[in-house]
Design a protein around this motif. Structure first.
Motif, PDB file in Angstrom:
ATOM      1  N   SER A 289       0.811  -1.217   0.000  1.00  0.00           N
ATOM      2  CA  SER A 289       0.000   0.000   0.000  1.00  0.00           C
ATOM      3  C   SER A 289       0.842   1.263   0.000  1.00  0.00           C
ATOM      4  CB  SER A 289      -0.921   0.012   1.222  1.00  0.00           C
ATOM      5  OG  SER A 289      -0.168   0.132   2.429  1.00  0.00           O
ATOM      6  N   ALA A 290       2.149   1.149   0.231  1.00  0.00           N
ATOM      7  CA  ALA A 290       2.981   2.344   0.377  1.00  0.00           C
ATOM      8  C   ALA A 290       4.117   2.445  -0.637  1.00  0.00           C
ATOM      9  CB  ALA A 290       3.578   2.380   1.795  1.00  0.00           C
ATOM     10  N   VAL A 291       4.276   1.451  -1.496  1.00  0.00           N
ATOM     11  CA  VAL A 291       5.377   1.490  -2.465  1.00  0.00           C
ATOM     12  C   VAL A 291       5.074   2.539  -3.525  1.00  0.00           C
ATOM     13  CG1 VAL A 291       6.604   0.181  -4.222  1.00  0.00           C
ATOM     14  CG2 VAL A 291       5.987  -0.912  -2.079  1.00  0.00           C
ATOM     15  N   PRO A 292       6.037   3.416  -3.819  1.00  0.00           N
ATOM     16  CA  PRO A 292       5.789   4.457  -4.825  1.00  0.00           C
ATOM     17  C   PRO A 292       5.763   3.866  -6.233  1.00  0.00           C
ATOM     18  CG  PRO A 292       8.083   4.518  -4.127  1.00  0.00           C
ATOM     19  CD  PRO A 292       7.394   3.508  -3.238  1.00  0.00           C
ATOM     20  N   GLY A 293       5.200   4.616  -7.162  1.00  0.00           N
ATOM     21  CA  GLY A 293       5.125   4.152  -8.541  1.00  0.00           C
ATOM     22  C   GLY A 293       6.367   4.450  -9.359  1.00  0.00           C
ATOM     23  N   THR A 294       7.446   4.887  -8.718  1.00  0.00           N
ATOM     24  CA  THR A 294       8.677   5.199  -9.439  1.00  0.00           C
ATOM     25  C   THR A 294       9.271   3.953 -10.073  1.00  0.00           C
ATOM     26  OG1 THR A 294       9.942   4.927  -7.396  1.00  0.00           O
ATOM     27  CG2 THR A 294       9.230   7.144  -7.959  1.00  0.00           C
ATOM     28  N   GLU A 295      10.091   4.173 -11.090  1.00  0.00           N
ATOM     29  CA  GLU A 295      10.725   3.061 -11.778  1.00  0.00           C
ATOM     30  C   GLU A 295      12.231   3.069 -11.550  1.00  0.00           C
ATOM     31  OE1 GLU A 295       9.652   2.548 -15.853  1.00  0.00           O
ATOM     32  OE2 GLU A 295       7.652   1.820 -15.290  1.00  0.00           O
ATOM     33  N   LEU A 296      12.822   1.893 -11.649  1.00  0.00           N
ATOM     34  CA  LEU A 296      14.267   1.738 -11.588  1.00  0.00           C
ATOM     35  C   LEU A 296      14.778   1.313 -12.954  1.00  0.00           C
ATOM     36  CD1 LEU A 296      14.683  -0.174  -8.193  1.00  0.00           C
ATOM     37  CD2 LEU A 296      15.133   2.250  -8.639  1.00  0.00           C
ATOM     38  N   VAL A 346       6.891  -0.611  12.327  1.00  0.00           N
ATOM     39  CA  VAL A 346       8.209  -0.369  11.727  1.00  0.00           C
ATOM     40  C   VAL A 346       8.099   0.807  10.758  1.00  0.00           C
ATOM     41  CG1 VAL A 346       9.117  -2.714  11.908  1.00  0.00           C
ATOM     42  CG2 VAL A 346       7.727  -2.083   9.921  1.00  0.00           C
ATOM     43  N   ARG A 347       9.229   1.462  10.553  1.00  0.00           N
ATOM     44  CA  ARG A 347       9.278   2.574   9.610  1.00  0.00           C
ATOM     45  C   ARG A 347       9.898   2.091   8.306  1.00  0.00           C
ATOM     46  NH1 ARG A 347      13.118   5.971   7.815  1.00  0.00           N
ATOM     47  NH2 ARG A 347      12.473   8.045   7.071  1.00  0.00           N
ATOM     48  N   LEU A 348       9.129   2.193   7.216  1.00  0.00           N
ATOM     49  CA  LEU A 348       9.605   1.760   5.913  1.00  0.00           C
ATOM     50  C   LEU A 348       9.543   2.937   4.949  1.00  0.00           C
ATOM     51  CD1 LEU A 348       7.733  -1.673   5.594  1.00  0.00           C
ATOM     52  CD2 LEU A 348      10.095  -1.297   6.317  1.00  0.00           C
ATOM     53  N   GLU A 349      10.682   3.545   4.691  1.00  0.00           N
ATOM     54  CA  GLU A 349      10.738   4.630   3.714  1.00  0.00           C
ATOM     55  C   GLU A 349      10.395   4.070   2.339  1.00  0.00           C
ATOM     56  OE1 GLU A 349      14.007   7.682   1.722  1.00  0.00           O
ATOM     57  OE2 GLU A 349      14.505   6.604   3.565  1.00  0.00           O
ATOM     58  N   ASP A 350       9.544   4.755   1.598  1.00  0.00           N
ATOM     59  CA  ASP A 350       9.065   4.291   0.290  1.00  0.00           C
ATOM     60  C   ASP A 350       8.330   2.958   0.379  1.00  0.00           C
ATOM     61  OD1 ASP A 350      10.261   6.521  -0.936  1.00  0.00           O
ATOM     62  OD2 ASP A 350      12.133   5.436  -1.289  1.00  0.00           O
ATOM     63  N   GLY A 351       7.914   2.578   1.584  1.00  0.00           N
ATOM     64  CA  GLY A 351       7.179   1.331   1.734  1.00  0.00           C
ATOM     65  C   GLY A 351       8.028   0.078   1.672  1.00  0.00           C
ATOM     66  N   ILE A 352       9.365   0.231   1.732  1.00  0.00           N
ATOM     67  CA  ILE A 352      10.228  -0.953   1.673  1.00  0.00           C
ATOM     68  C   ILE A 352      11.378  -0.820   2.677  1.00  0.00           C
ATOM     69  CG2 ILE A 352       9.753  -1.600  -0.717  1.00  0.00           C
ATOM     70  CD1 ILE A 352      12.278  -0.150  -1.548  1.00  0.00           C
ATOM     71  N   GLY A 353      11.817  -1.947   3.166  1.00  0.00           N
ATOM     72  CA  GLY A 353      12.962  -2.014   4.058  1.00  0.00           C
ATOM     73  C   GLY A 353      13.651  -3.343   3.852  1.00  0.00           C
ATOM     74  N   ALA A 354      14.872  -3.470   4.334  1.00  0.00           N
ATOM     75  CA  ALA A 354      15.605  -4.718   4.134  1.00  0.00           C
ATOM     76  C   ALA A 354      16.541  -4.994   5.298  1.00  0.00           C
ATOM     77  CB  ALA A 354      16.403  -4.672   2.832  1.00  0.00           C
ATOM     78  N   VAL A 355      16.649  -6.268   5.625  1.00  0.00           N
ATOM     79  CA  VAL A 355      17.691  -6.744   6.531  1.00  0.00           C
ATOM     80  C   VAL A 355      18.810  -7.290   5.660  1.00  0.00           C
ATOM     81  CG1 VAL A 355      18.275  -8.363   8.365  1.00  0.00           C
ATOM     82  CG2 VAL A 355      16.001  -7.317   8.302  1.00  0.00           C
ATOM     83  N   LEU A 356      20.036  -6.837   5.929  1.00  0.00           N
ATOM     84  CA  LEU A 356      21.161  -7.176   5.056  1.00  0.00           C
ATOM     85  C   LEU A 356      22.029  -8.292   5.625  1.00  0.00           C
ATOM     86  CD1 LEU A 356      22.346  -3.596   3.989  1.00  0.00           C
ATOM     87  CD2 LEU A 356      20.469  -4.997   3.075  1.00  0.00           C
ATOM     88  N   ARG A 357      22.701  -8.981   4.708  1.00  0.00           N
ATOM     89  CA  ARG A 357      23.676  -9.996   5.108  1.00  0.00           C
ATOM     90  C   ARG A 357      24.956  -9.338   5.610  1.00  0.00           C
ATOM     91  NH1 ARG A 357      21.885 -12.286  -0.301  1.00  0.00           N
ATOM     92  NH2 ARG A 357      20.463 -14.006   0.228  1.00  0.00           N
ATOM     93  N   PHE A 358      25.258  -8.188   5.055  1.00  0.00           N
ATOM     94  CA  PHE A 358      26.449  -7.423   5.436  1.00  0.00           C
ATOM     95  C   PHE A 358      26.200  -5.966   5.083  1.00  0.00           C
ATOM     96  CE2 PHE A 358      27.004  -9.458   1.284  1.00  0.00           C
ATOM     97  CZ  PHE A 358      27.221  -8.372   0.458  1.00  0.00           C
ATOM     98  N   PRO A 359      26.881  -5.031   5.755  1.00  0.00           N
ATOM     99  CA  PRO A 359      26.639  -3.608   5.475  1.00  0.00           C
ATOM    100  C   PRO A 359      27.061  -3.223   4.064  1.00  0.00           C
ATOM    101  CG  PRO A 359      27.766  -3.905   7.573  1.00  0.00           C
ATOM    102  CD  PRO A 359      27.833  -5.213   6.863  1.00  0.00           C
ATOM    103  N   VAL A 360      26.380  -2.251   3.520  1.00  0.00           N
ATOM    104  CA  VAL A 360      26.688  -1.730   2.192  1.00  0.00           C
ATOM    105  C   VAL A 360      26.702  -0.218   2.264  1.00  0.00           C
ATOM    106  CG1 VAL A 360      25.898  -1.517  -0.202  1.00  0.00           C
ATOM    107  CG2 VAL A 360      25.645  -3.676   1.014  1.00  0.00           C
ATOM    108  N   GLY A 361      27.652   0.420   1.635  1.00  0.00           N
ATOM    109  CA  GLY A 361      27.698   1.872   1.603  1.00  0.00           C
ATOM    110  C   GLY A 361      28.591   2.444   2.685  1.00  0.00           C
ATOM    111  N   PRO A 362      28.382   3.702   3.033  1.00  0.00           N
ATOM    112  CA  PRO A 362      29.267   4.393   3.978  1.00  0.00           C
ATOM    113  C   PRO A 362      29.414   3.690   5.322  1.00  0.00           C
ATOM    114  CG  PRO A 362      27.773   5.950   2.923  1.00  0.00           C
ATOM    115  CD  PRO A 362      27.322   4.588   2.527  1.00  0.00           C
ATOM    116  N   GLN A 363      28.324   3.019   5.790  1.00  0.00           N
ATOM    117  CA  GLN A 363      28.393   2.371   7.094  1.00  0.00           C
ATOM    118  C   GLN A 363      29.278   1.140   7.077  1.00  0.00           C
ATOM    119  OE1 GLN A 363      24.114   2.175   7.095  1.00  0.00           O
ATOM    120  NE2 GLN A 363      24.021   3.219   9.042  1.00  0.00           N
ATOM    121  N   SER A 364      29.549   0.588   5.886  1.00  0.00           N
ATOM    122  CA  SER A 364      30.377  -0.596   5.802  1.00  0.00           C
ATOM    123  C   SER A 364      31.858  -0.235   5.899  1.00  0.00           C
ATOM    124  CB  SER A 364      30.103  -1.353   4.495  1.00  0.00           C
ATOM    125  OG  SER A 364      30.446  -0.574   3.375  1.00  0.00           O
TER     126      SER A 364
END
Length: 364
Positions: A289-296, A346-364
């Protein structure tokens, strides 16, 4: 939910037609209603640009299949060559959907399909039991060694030893059923074991089961030796409980990870796309119900998804709605997809969230 059902779709390049429709067949006019529903969905596909070859493939699949008995839904995914996915569901969709695009319309597909819960069903009695395997095969199971199964109605000389023989027979029969059940649970990778029968019979079986089987056991009170086929409503309810517990566990895991600073939780389309490209997503939460209609934008590899072409290593080959693109990418990397709800805490920006196997990006 496990993404086994959609992973094989990644072997095809598309474009794809995705159909989710009501396949209920419980009235005299059901066949005609079914054809009318398909005609409406077919027109939607044609208007969206579906080619004649794909429409013909779907025509054959829809009109050539045997009608289910009772209420049901049906999910189809096809390309110009063949039907790639064709499944009936126990519950029809609230409304039919039909889409045509570079990737299958995975969000309504997963919503309709639900999470598979492979189930073994047992009806126990004093002679052993009847067991239904994950594949639906039913067999009678009991000990090869005969013995008395009923105790004496009144006590008398020697009745104590006779009753002990009865107890030994009952235990032996329960052990035989348990051994077969354990085999079927392992072979079918069962997530649920439903056991019907009277209290003592269920207790005897429980005591003989391997821990892996006992942990997934749900009990049904019945004193008449009910056959597995006669408790399907109870089985469905137990499976629904398992699905909901899985969902709650995933939501709780995301909430816990979001409260830490180790970078193992991420929310929002851009951040999850980056994690998907790195094959880092273990569990993807999606609130339909909260996922935006944007495309990737999409690369040739199913995990190549990004907000902009500059984020891809190779040139983009297509674009697709963000939810479908991310679900496909997570499935390609053996991740799990869970449908969240608005009332989840839970707070889901753009209606999506993820639990990761390992950090990705600046926090990694």
């Amino acid at each position: 939910m496990r993404t086994d059902v959609i992973r094989p779709l990644n072997d095809r390049t598309g474009p794809f037609a995705t159909v989710v429709m009501d396949a209920t067949h419980d009235t005299a006019t059901a066949t005609e209603q079914y054809r009318l529903r398909w005609r409406d969905l077919r027109e939607r596909l044609a208007d969206a640009g579906a080619d004649d070859a794909t429409l013909a493939v779907l025509d054959d699949a829809v009109t050539g299949a045997d009608a289910p008995d009772g209420t049901a839904g049906r999910i189809l995914v096809a390309d110009a060559g063949r039907v790639l996915l064709d499944r009936h569901t126990e519950v029809p969709p609230e409304r039919g959907t039909a889409s045509w695009g570079a990737v299958p319309d995975l969000l309504p597909l997963l919503t309709a399909a639900g999470d598979d819960v492979p189930t073994v069903v047992v009806a126990v009695d004093r002679t052993g039991g009847r067991v239904r395997a994950v594949d639906g095969t039913v067999e009678a199971v009991g000990s090869d060694v005969p013995g008395p199964v009923h105790k004496a109605g009144t006590a008398g000389p020697g009745e104590g030893s006779a009753d002990a023989r009865v107890e030994e027979t009952l235990k032996r029969n329960a052990r035989a059923v348990a051994e077969r059940v354990d085999e079927l649970v392992r072979a079918g990778n069962a997530g649920l074991l439903v056991v019907a029968g009277d209290g003592p019979g269920r207790a005897r079986l429980r005591d003989e089961l391997a821990p892996a089987s006992a942990e997934i056991m749900a009990e049904v009170e019945n004193t008449g030796g009910t056959l597995p086929e006669q408790i399907d409503d109870t089985v469905r309810a137990a499976a629904d409980d398992v699905r909901e517990q899985r969902r709650i566990t995933a939501v709780t895991s995301y909430a816990t990870a979001s409260g830490r600073s180790d970078g193992l939780a991420v929310s929002g389309v851009a951040g999850i796309a980056a994690a998907a490209r790195a094959h880092a997503v273990e569990t993807l939460l999606v609130d339909p119900s909260a996922v935006p209609g944007t495309e990737l934008v999409l690369g040739a590899d199913p995990t190549a998804v990004a907000a902009t072409a500059a984020d891809l290593l190779d040139d983009p080959v297509a674009s697709a709605p963000a939810a479908d693109a991310l679900i496909r990418a997570v499935a390609a990397a053996d991740g799990v997809v869970v449908l969240a709800r608005q009332d989840d805490d839970v707070r889901l920006e753009d209606g999506i969230g993820a639990v990761l196997r390992f950090p990705v990006g600046p926090q990694s």
